[in-house]
Motif scaffolding. Structure first.
Motif, PDB file in Angstrom:
ATOM      1  N   HIS A 159       0.698  -1.400   0.027  1.00 26.19           N
ATOM      2  CA  HIS A 159       0.060  -0.001   0.196  1.00 26.19           C
ATOM      3  C   HIS A 159       1.008   1.199  -0.011  1.00 26.19           C
ATOM      4  O   HIS A 159       0.434   2.289  -0.545  1.00 26.19           O
ATOM      5  N   THR A 160       2.080   1.117   0.801  1.00 27.65           N
ATOM      6  CA  THR A 160       2.899   2.390   0.896  1.00 27.65           C
ATOM      7  C   THR A 160       4.138   2.157   1.285  1.00 27.65           C
ATOM      8  O   THR A 160       4.518   0.905   1.636  1.00 27.65           O
ATOM      9  N   ASP A 171      -3.287   2.822  -5.889  1.00 29.51           N
ATOM     10  CA  ASP A 171      -3.293   3.698  -5.174  1.00 29.51           C
ATOM     11  C   ASP A 171      -2.125   4.070  -3.902  1.00 29.51           C
ATOM     12  O   ASP A 171      -2.404   4.750  -2.856  1.00 29.51           O
ATOM     13  N   THR A 207       1.724   5.187  -2.295  1.00 31.28           N
ATOM     14  CA  THR A 207       2.110   6.326  -2.086  1.00 31.28           C
ATOM     15  C   THR A 207       3.452   6.009  -1.712  1.00 31.28           C
ATOM     16  O   THR A 207       4.044   4.867  -1.105  1.00 31.28           O
ATOM     17  N   SER A 218       3.160   9.829  -5.127  1.00 31.57           N
ATOM     18  CA  SER A 218       2.122   9.032  -5.405  1.00 31.57           C
ATOM     19  C   SER A 218       2.322   8.472  -6.993  1.00 31.57           C
ATOM     20  O   SER A 218       2.717   9.178  -7.680  1.00 31.57           O
ATOM     21  N   ARG A 227      -5.002  10.386  -7.961  1.00 32.00           N
ATOM     22  CA  ARG A 227      -5.837  10.059  -6.751  1.00 32.00           C
ATOM     23  C   ARG A 227      -5.307   8.791  -6.147  1.00 32.00           C
ATOM     24  O   ARG A 227      -5.014   7.772  -6.853  1.00 32.00           O
ATOM     25  N   TYR A 228      -5.095   8.831  -4.967  1.00 29.78           N
ATOM     26  CA  TYR A 228      -4.505   7.648  -4.039  1.00 29.78           C
ATOM     27  C   TYR A 228      -4.820   7.682  -2.546  1.00 29.78           C
ATOM     28  O   TYR A 228      -5.790   8.521  -2.285  1.00 29.78           O
ATOM     29  N   TYR A 229      -4.591   6.423  -2.190  1.00 30.39           N
ATOM     30  CA  TYR A 229      -4.985   6.334  -0.633  1.00 30.39           C
ATOM     31  C   TYR A 229      -4.252   7.275   0.217  1.00 30.39           C
ATOM     32  O   TYR A 229      -3.220   7.412   0.342  1.00 30.39           O
ATOM     33  N   TYR A 230      -5.249   8.071   1.012  1.00 30.29           N
ATOM     34  CA  TYR A 230      -4.773   9.034   1.987  1.00 30.29           C
ATOM     35  C   TYR A 230      -5.763   9.351   3.119  1.00 30.29           C
ATOM     36  O   TYR A 230      -6.710   9.981   2.815  1.00 30.29           O
ATOM     37  N   ASP A 231      -5.406   8.769   4.307  1.00 27.95           N
ATOM     38  CA  ASP A 231      -6.376   8.896   5.368  1.00 27.95           C
ATOM     39  C   ASP A 231      -6.144  10.004   6.173  1.00 27.95           C
ATOM     40  O   ASP A 231      -5.543  10.040   7.192  1.00 27.95           O
ATOM     41  N   CYS A 283      -1.434   3.825   4.602  1.00 21.35           N
ATOM     42  CA  CYS A 283      -1.600   2.509   4.684  1.00 21.35           C
ATOM     43  C   CYS A 283      -2.848   2.064   5.496  1.00 21.35           C
ATOM     44  O   CYS A 283      -2.711   2.457   6.823  1.00 21.35           O
ATOM     45  N   PRO A 284      -3.879   1.284   5.155  1.00 20.38           N
ATOM     46  CA  PRO A 284      -4.869   0.855   6.062  1.00 20.38           C
ATOM     47  C   PRO A 284      -4.705  -0.062   7.023  1.00 20.38           C
ATOM     48  O   PRO A 284      -3.658  -0.817   6.923  1.00 20.38           O
TER      49      PRO A 284
END
Length: 318
Positions: free
Chosen positions: A22-23, A69, A71, A161, A165-169, A253-254
């Motif tokens: 994920h990252t 997605d 980073t 990234s 658009r990418y995963y970012y919490d 990362c989730p």
């Protein structure tokens, strides 16, 4: 679960499947700083261009193993164009001192080389989206015996990234804030709103133009992070502090996801990933540092976290 892979960063990354992580949270060896005594190490290249090219090649493989997605959070320090002989370490717990210094071709004596931005721009040219330059403000920066410039007390963390658009919490790293307003706030069009809320979150700003109290008590994390340098008892110089990279892992990362670090060092990335219920894969060339990381991370086993030690040298030679 944690996995430590022993070997060269580039070659070992090639053994990982695509869209694996994920990252990536990492800090490569800085240019011309230390000789860690391991054949194939980065940072001892004769030219800055060669150093940058080698890192771009490594991060091209990081690109491949990241999800679409994904980073990259990249911590990198700068260097000066200077001259000096090799220097023995002042810390007797580490046998690796400073390398011999020579002014690199194309630079003047005493130039600040600009390594972080040279690397960031090279990665952008190679396809990465350069999303932010985060300032690591070192609250306990090392004193410097200089009289013709300020003492340096910061490094960069670049957020890059694969896609726009990418995963970012953002909520996972939101900062606490008060409800009161602040006249320094401004909105679109570069127009200052005047005596409005500096602490409002984005939704409140849109709905009230900054004129309402922030009931949520949080705001979007700023990009200057004040964190003290790490004090690590074992023999590794370049240990970045856990609290510096915790936001990178939480935002990038989730829970249950995979974090990779191709320059694993003493294992800070793995330690924080496990603490935050993420998996990790670390790659490290130096057997001494692998042993340090193994001892450090195994301390988490009492909490039910599993650690696997993989040696990929055989795979690299086939």
């Amino acid at each position: 679960m944690g996995v430590i892979l022993s070997g060269d960063a580039l070659l070992t990354l090639k053994t990982l499947p695509p869209e694996y992580a994920h990252t990536c949270v990492t800090s490569p060896p800085y240019y011309g700083l230390r000789d860690y005594g391991v054949k194939g190490q980065l940072g001892l290249e004769k030219t800055v261009d060669e150093y940058i090219e080698n890192l771009v090649e490594v991060f091209r493989e990081v690109w491949r193993v990241l999800r679409p997605d994904g980073t990259l959070w990249l911590n990198i320090g700068d260097s000066y164009a200077t001259r000096s002989g090799p220097q023995a370490p002042t810390n007797t717990r580490n046998s690796n001192g400073h390398t011999e210094k020579r002014v690199p071709a194309g630079y003047k004596y005493k130039d600040l080389i600009g390594i972080p931005w040279a690397l960031a721009f090279a990665l952008r040219a190679d396809g990465w989206h350069l999303r932010d330059d985060i300032i690591w403000h070192k609250t306990n920066a090392m004193p410097e015996a200089v009289t013709d410039r300020p003492t340096r007390a910061h490094e960069y963390i670049f957020l890059l990234s694969k896609e726009p658009r990418y995963y970012y919490d953002a909520d996972a790293i939101a900062e606490p804030c008060g409800k009161k307003g602040n006249a320094r706030s401004f909105r679109g069009g570069w127009a200052y709103t005047g005596h409005t809320s500096f602490d409002n979150d984005a939704e409140s700003d849109r709905e009230t133009h900054g004129n309402a109290e922030n009931e949520r008590g949080t705001r979007n994390k700023r990009d200057v992070w004040s964190v003290a340098t790490a004090q690590f008892k074992e023999a590794h110089y370049a240990t970045f502090p856990p609290e510096l990279i915790r936001p990178c892992i939480l935002a990038g990362c989730p829970v249950g996801g995979m974090v990779i670090d191709p320059f694993f060092g003493s294992g800070t990335t793995g330690e924080v990933a496990l603490q935050e219920e993420r998996d990790f894969t670390g790659i490290e060339l130096n057997p001494e540092y692998i042993a340090i990381a193994e001892r450090r991370i195994k301390a988490t086993e009492e909490k039910g976290i599993q650690l696997k030690m993989w040696n990929c040298r055989a795979a690299q030679t086939t």
